[in-house]
Enzyme design. Structure first.
Site, PDB file in Angstrom:
ATOM      1  N   ASP A 304     -91.615 -27.062  69.035  1.00  0.00           N
ATOM      2  CA  ASP A 304     -92.109 -26.747  67.666  1.00  0.00           C
ATOM      3  C   ASP A 304     -92.087 -28.126  67.056  1.00  0.00           C
ATOM      4  O   ASP A 304     -91.889 -28.956  67.271  1.00  0.00           O
ATOM      5  CB  ASP A 304     -91.156 -25.833  67.073  1.00  0.00           C
ATOM      6  CG  ASP A 304     -91.812 -24.926  65.863  1.00  0.00           C
ATOM      7  OD1 ASP A 304     -91.342 -23.872  65.507  1.00  0.00           O
ATOM      8  OD2 ASP A 304     -92.761 -25.449  65.268  1.00  0.00           O
ATOM      9  N   GLU A 509     -91.760 -19.532  56.345  1.00  0.00           N
ATOM     10  CA  GLU A 509     -90.410 -20.122  57.004  1.00  0.00           C
ATOM     11  C   GLU A 509     -89.338 -20.024  56.130  1.00  0.00           C
ATOM     12  O   GLU A 509     -89.050 -19.020  55.549  1.00  0.00           O
ATOM     13  CB  GLU A 509     -90.952 -21.524  57.526  1.00  0.00           C
ATOM     14  CG  GLU A 509     -92.085 -21.409  58.689  1.00  0.00           C
ATOM     15  CD  GLU A 509     -92.050 -22.656  59.306  1.00  0.00           C
ATOM     16  OE1 GLU A 509     -93.306 -23.038  59.633  1.00  0.00           O
ATOM     17  OE2 GLU A 509     -91.257 -23.138  60.015  1.00  0.00           O
TER      18      GLU A 509
HETATM   19  C1  GLC Z   1     -93.923 -24.432  62.252  1.00  0.00           C
HETATM   20  C2  GLC Z   1     -93.591 -23.240  62.871  1.00  0.00           C
HETATM   21  C3  GLC Z   1     -94.634 -22.957  64.252  1.00  0.00           C
HETATM   22  C4  GLC Z   1     -95.928 -23.570  64.351  1.00  0.00           C
HETATM   23  C5  GLC Z   1     -95.897 -25.057  64.307  1.00  0.00           C
HETATM   24  C6  GLC Z   1     -97.051 -25.787  63.854  1.00  0.00           C
HETATM   25  O1  GLC Z   1     -92.947 -25.098  61.692  1.00  0.00           O
HETATM   26  O2  GLC Z   1     -92.523 -23.020  63.316  1.00  0.00           O
HETATM   27  O3  GLC Z   1     -94.633 -21.391  64.414  1.00  0.00           O
HETATM   28  O4  GLC Z   1     -96.678 -23.075  65.145  1.00  0.00           O
HETATM   29  O5  GLC Z   1     -94.745 -25.584  62.876  1.00  0.00           O
HETATM   30  O6  GLC Z   1     -97.532 -25.456  62.605  1.00  0.00           O
END
Ligand code: GLC
Length: 652
Positions: A304, A509
């Site tokens: 991530d 988030e």
């Molecule tokens: C974010 C998320 C993830 C996403 C990534 C790229 O923090 O946790 O779901 O795909 O970063 O944006």
């Protein structure tokens, strides 16, 4: 053969091979695995490390992709081209970066990734589908698959071949800020809706190519996320700790990955969370032993955003350890995304120092190349601009409108038996439309829309619920719109009824983590001021169930609309009776947050509305709609909630 003739022969072979240098990996008629191994054998350590590096668009300028052999670039939420948020600007951006990649010694294409989690949600004018929390209420794998097909076309309209979707979290606590990205609290519902992968990537062709889906430039590589247990943290705290035994982890959170892998998902993203205190980004047992060996996942595993930094606390405290532990755990591509010099140098030094062996690097690069070959990226690396027409097309908006209709859940219809409020009359003399979410496209789309957190107001193209209502009623009907009605306002209007649309502001988030789950802002006074004075339908626009029990008595009717997206007409289609409700709860609706976490099947289960609950309208459609209305309980759903309820009552 004399010495002279040997020399002649060698010179001839040398000449032929130099004139006709045959690179097997460039031959699309060759088997994917053969192409991978041929290319891998030609790569330097720098080229291999580059393939494992994903950088953000914002740091991709100049010639970094070319100079450092970067294998992937992403746009984080809201990260749009400098030239503007248009299909052409995206195509130009991706092609510029791709041409940089293709100009390297081996010409390995880079893969551009983006979060298309409810349509191509970063791009202005794209169709915004309901978030997963609403799609879960449809129980319709075919619908979700069709959404995948449409999403892939809109993503390809911008030249992008890879999406960080679907999120297949099983959200077990609505206090989690990302619960709306989860289809359901039920593993079975989540698993059934992994069919979106078939829409995004295409149907599996066969299981021999290492990757079952067929190269198709109208499709995109998908990403099942976030492995594993992201929806099971304590109190729903984002990125926190999921405390559960292995059987529970597998049964509740891992099961959707079985189906995703069987459906050919190309990539899996690792969760920020920990399992019983062990960071997933450093969990070799779950990533390598379980995901790669036991589940036979053949694609690549991606971190991530700064996911490896967060292995340590504070994040990045020991970045070398983060690199070593994540790569040795089995991660293949790292979403760095900005500090790529430190990552590239750190990984290179760890390999040269023997802390990470070349076999691990080769496994990672093999998986990355496998995805790129299998999806046809070597053959069609650049944007196909003929797809531009698909962005926000009427066909896709119609599909999104269908999805909105099927995601709505009717939770109350009438204060007295036999006196339903819905379907509403399209020929009423006067209707009040009230509430903060009635005329706000950004609010009805929610987070991950145009920007990471989403925003209020007209953030993109679409139809607000108010506009949809205006389009649904007769020309003689007067609509009085008041977002924040004061006491006495509703009564003074002499309206036939009111439609009150309230809910949560957009969030994403951790910003969505919420321990009290009350209807925020002016939602509660709006309900009280209007419904206390005139017959009212309350429509809740939210990423999850909220505390509504205290206000339910004053409502004549109550509908959960979740985060419907750009096509608000899906709401008016149903509340005015052109279509009936089909949605049923994919999440338990609690009475109080003190009950949480509370999920269907729990021994102690005392919901306001149980999992599977959803009413239908009880009167024949008076507006000539296409479906007769019957009030009926769905046997499937009733068994989901009635049985636990009966057991609970017997225990009292
Ligand atoms: C974010 C998320 C993830 C996403 C990534 C790229 O923090 O946790 O779901 O795909 O970063 O944006």
């Amino acid at each position: 053969m004399g010495k002279g003739s040997c020399v002649t022969l060698l010179l001839f072979i040398g000449l032929v091979s130099s004139v006709y240098s045959y690179d097997l990996y460039k031959d699309p008629s060759q088997d994917v695995e053969a192409r991978v191994q041929d290319l891998l054998s030609r790569m330097t350590l720098a080229e291999k490390v580059g393939q494992m590096t994903q950088i953000e668009r914002g740091v991709s300028n100049n010639s970094v992709v070319k100079d450092l052999f970067i294998g992937s670039v992403l746009s984080g939420g809201g990260s749009v081209p400098d030239a503007g948020n248009t299909a052409e600007a995206w195509q130009d951006l991706v092609d510029r970066l791709q041409n940089d990649a293709l100009s390297t010694r081996l010409g390995i294409p880079m893969i551009y990734g983006i979060d298309a989690v409810h349509g191509h949600n970063n791009v202005f004018g794209a169709t915004i589908f309901p978030h997963n929390v609403g799609l879960g209420c449809t129980r319709d794998p075919d619908l979700v698959k069709r959404i995948g097909v449409a999403t892939a076309l809109e993503v390809r309209a911008t030249g992008i071949p890879y999406v960080f979707a679907p999120c297949i979290a099983t959200c077990r606590d609505p206090r989690w800020g990302r619960c709306y990205e989860s289809y359901s609290e039920s593993t079975e519902v989540v698993t059934s809706l992994t069919d979106i992968i078939l829409g995004l990537q295409g149907e599996p062709a066969n299981k021999t190519a290492g990757f079952p889906f067929v190269a198709d430039s109208s499709k995109v590589a998908a990403c099942a996320k976030h492995f594993v247990g992201d929806g099971g943290t304590t109190n729903g705290i984002n990125e926190n700790n999921t405390v559960i035994d292995y059987k529970g982890l597998v049964d509740i959170h891992m099961a959707p990955y079985f189906d995703s892998i069987a459906k050919g998902v190309s990539t899996v993203m690792i969760s920020y969370t920990s399992w019983n205190g062990m960071k997933m980004h450093a969990n070799k047992f779950l990533v390598t032993q379980v995901l790669k060996y036991n589940l036979k996942f053949k694609g690549f595993v991606i971190s991530d955003w700064e996911g490896i930094d967060r292995i340590t606390s504070p994040a990045g405290a020991n970045y070398t350890f983060s690199i070593e532990s994540s790569i040795n755990a089995g991660l293949d591509m790292i979403m760095v995304p900005n500090n790529y010099p430190q990552f590239i140098n750190g990984l290179t030094d760890l390999v040269k120092g023997g802390y990470i062996n070349m076999h691990r690097i080769d496994d990672a690069v093999t998986r990355i190349l496998r995805v790129k070959f299998a999806m046809g990226l070597f053959e069609k690396p650049l944007a196909d601009r003929s797809y531009s027409k698909h962005l926000g097309s009427e066909e896709h908006r119609s599909l999104a409108r269908e999805a909105v209709r099927k995601s709505l859940v009717l939770l109350k219809n009438g204060k007295e038996a036999g006196k339903p409020l819905l379907p509403l009359s399209k020929t009423a003399a006067k209707i009040i439309v009230a509430g903060s979410h009635a005329n706000d496209l950004g609010r009805q789309c929610g987070g991950w829309t145009i920007t990471w957190q989403g925003g209020n107001g007209t953030t993109t193209k679409g139809t607000t619920i108010l506009d949809a209502i205006k389009g649904a009623v007769s020309p003689t009907t007067q609509i009085v719109y008041e977002p924040y009605p004061q006491p006495g306002f509703a009564q003074s209007q002499g309206a036939d009824f009111a439609i009150v649309v309230v809910g949560e502001p957009p969030y994403a988030e951790t910003f969505g983590d919420n321990l009290n789950l009350t209807i925020p802002e002016a939602g509660i006074p709006t309900i009280q001021n209007v419904c206390g004075e005139v017959r009212c339908l309350v429509i809740l626009v939210s990423g999850r169930p909220l505390v509504v029990e205290p206000y339910l008595p004053v409502m004549d009717a109550f509908v959960a609309a979740w985060l419907p997206g750009s096509e608000g007409a899906g709401v008016s289609d149903v509340i005015f009776g052109d279509y009936d409700f089909v949605g049923t709860l994919a999440r338990t609706w609690f009475k109080s947050v003190d009950q949480l976490p509370m999920n269907v099947g729990d021994e102690k289960y005392d919901p306001l509305f149980p999992f599977g609950y959803g009413l239908k309208m009880g009167t024949p459609n008076s507006s000539g709609g296409s479906i007769n209305f019957m009030r009926r309980w769905r046997l499937l759903d009733i068994s989901c909630w009635a049985v636990p309820l009966i057991i609970h009552m017997l225990k009292l």
